[in-house]
Design an enzyme around this catalytic site. Structure first.
Site, PDB file in Angstrom:
ATOM      1  CE  LYS A  13       5.502  10.030 -21.948  1.00 47.97           C
ATOM      2  NZ  LYS A  13       5.797   9.946 -23.379  1.00 47.97           N
ATOM      3  NE  ARG A  89       9.175   4.427 -23.113  1.00 51.12           N
ATOM      4  CZ  ARG A  89       9.572   5.573 -22.416  1.00 51.12           C
ATOM      5  NH1 ARG A  89       9.598   5.508 -21.078  1.00 51.12           N
ATOM      6  NH2 ARG A  89       9.890   6.487 -23.457  1.00 51.12           N
ATOM      7  NE  ARG A 128      12.206  16.343 -25.984  1.00 46.47           N
ATOM      8  CZ  ARG A 128      11.720  15.120 -25.293  1.00 46.47           C
ATOM      9  NH1 ARG A 128      10.457  15.423 -24.721  1.00 46.47           N
ATOM     10  NH2 ARG A 128      12.311  14.040 -25.557  1.00 46.47           N
ATOM     11  NE  ARG A 161      15.494  12.792 -24.511  1.00 46.78           N
ATOM     12  CZ  ARG A 161      14.520  12.179 -24.018  1.00 46.78           C
ATOM     13  NH1 ARG A 161      13.772  12.857 -22.953  1.00 46.78           N
ATOM     14  NH2 ARG A 161      14.121  10.942 -24.549  1.00 46.78           N
ATOM     15  NE  ARG A 172      12.743   8.691 -27.843  1.00 51.03           N
ATOM     16  CZ  ARG A 172      12.885   9.976 -27.968  1.00 51.03           C
ATOM     17  NH1 ARG A 172      13.584  10.805 -28.895  1.00 51.03           N
ATOM     18  NH2 ARG A 172      12.198  10.445 -26.918  1.00 51.03           N
TER      19      ARG A 172
HETATM   20  P1  AMP Z   1      12.032   9.109 -22.052  1.00 53.14           P
HETATM   21  O1  AMP Z   1      12.677  10.446 -21.458  1.00 53.14           O
HETATM   22  O2  AMP Z   1      10.748   8.763 -21.260  1.00 53.14           O
HETATM   23  O3  AMP Z   1      11.755   9.311 -23.540  1.00 53.14           O
HETATM   24  O4  AMP Z   1      13.041   7.883 -21.994  1.00 53.14           O
HETATM   25  C1  AMP Z   1      13.950   7.815 -22.620  1.00 53.14           C
HETATM   26  C2  AMP Z   1      14.684   6.583 -23.178  1.00 53.14           C
HETATM   27  O5  AMP Z   1      14.931   5.645 -21.826  1.00 53.14           O
HETATM   28  C3  AMP Z   1      13.766   5.380 -23.557  1.00 53.14           C
HETATM   29  O6  AMP Z   1      13.777   5.587 -25.110  1.00 53.14           O
HETATM   30  C4  AMP Z   1      14.364   4.172 -23.245  1.00 53.14           C
HETATM   31  O7  AMP Z   1      15.374   3.718 -23.878  1.00 53.14           O
HETATM   32  C5  AMP Z   1      14.467   4.625 -21.783  1.00 53.14           C
HETATM   33  N1  AMP Z   1      13.500   4.132 -20.744  1.00 53.14           N
HETATM   34  C6  AMP Z   1      12.669   5.264 -19.990  1.00 53.14           C
HETATM   35  N2  AMP Z   1      11.874   4.553 -19.467  1.00 53.14           N
HETATM   36  C7  AMP Z   1      11.753   3.330 -19.650  1.00 53.14           C
HETATM   37  C8  AMP Z   1      10.920   2.174 -19.596  1.00 53.14           C
HETATM   38  N3  AMP Z   1       9.938   2.384 -18.404  1.00 53.14           N
HETATM   39  N4  AMP Z   1      11.284   0.940 -19.866  1.00 53.14           N
HETATM   40  C9  AMP Z   1      12.246   0.842 -20.715  1.00 53.14           C
HETATM   41  N5  AMP Z   1      12.958   1.862 -21.047  1.00 53.14           N
HETATM   42  C10 AMP Z   1      12.757   3.189 -20.498  1.00 53.14           C
END
Ligand code: AMP
Length: 224
Positions: A13, A89, A128, A161, A172
């Site tokens: 994404k 999400r 990554r 990360r 996740r």
């Molecule tokens: P990402 O960079 O999108 O993989 O997000 C990293 C982490 O941020 C996720 O594993 C969640 O802990 C948190 N996070 C990001 N977006 C959301 C969301 N829309 N709702 C809840 N937690 C989120």
């Protein structure tokens, strides 16, 4: 163009949003990036969400919904359109987003679902690497930086990360399967879902996305 990018962690994404941002100058709105920025600056919000983000769990709906409300109410760049990445999400987030965007007269055109399989996801996420400064995305095998540890784009430091390890990836994925699958059904029921096979390389995925973008353009012009 107003898009939501859906798919499991590692589906691509962020890479796709960066591509579209460069190509069409449409803002990339990533709740993950926004939360990591809060954590980096050690704000109260950053402290509150650190545990969820680092363990791979979901931050509570009200917290991320508030972040998105603030962004959409104050950022003029959104007038051009948006690409939402990592939000919504959960079904609660999807419904609240619709209320917010309908109120702003900026409803979602399409939800693009990047469908990727588990072995591909694990390979992508464990390899990554990300620039600490500009968030450019690299991969140790498929897209390594020219100079080890240094970002090609801005010269920033490249890091892994902390949640890109196998254990947290499993959490996740199960969080994704439980919470985000209903979001896919939600957009499908609205006739807004576009599915893309995201096991393919990034160029092929980008080509599929550009077809969708062109079809939105034709639709907006009232053509075909
Ligand atoms: P990402 O960079 O999108 O993989 O997000 C990293 C982490 O941020 C996720 O594993 C969640 O802990 C948190 N996070 C990001 N977006 C959301 C969301 N829309 N709702 C809840 N937690 C989120």
């Amino acid at each position: 163009m107003k898009l939501v990018l859906l798919g499991p962690p590692g589906a691509g994404k962020g890479t796709l949003a960066a591509f579209l941002n460069k190509k069409l100058d449409i803002p990339h709105v990533s709740t993950g990036d926004m939360l990591r920025e809060e954590m980096k600056n050690n704000t109260l919000l950053g402290q509150e969400v650190k545990h969820y983000v680092e363990s791979g769990g979901l931050v509570p709906d009200q917290v991320v919904i508030k972040l998105i409300e603030n962004k959409f109410s104050h950022d003029k760049a959104i007038d051009k359109g948006y690409m939402l990445d990592g939000f919504p999400r959960t079904k609660v987030q999807a419904k609240d987003l619709d209320i917010l965007l309908n109120g702003l007269n900026k409803p979602v055109d399409y939800a693009v679902y990047l469908d990727a399989s588990l072995p591909v996801i694990v390979e992508r996420l464990t390899g990554r690497r990300i620039c600490r400064h500009c968030s450019a995305i690299f991969h140790v095998k498929n897209n390594p930086p020219k100079k080890e540890g240094i970002c090609n784009r801005c010269g920033g430091e490249i890091y892994q990360r902390p949640d890109d390890n196998e254990e947290t990836i499993k959490t996740r994925m199960s969080v994704y399967l439980k919470n985000t699958k209903p979001v896919i059904d939600y957009y499908e029921a609205q006739g807004k879902l576009k599915k893309v096979d995201a096991d393919r390389n990034s160029q092929e995925v980008q080509e599929s996305l550009m077809k969708i973008v062109h079809s939105i353009g034709e639709h907006e012009r009232g053509c075909c």
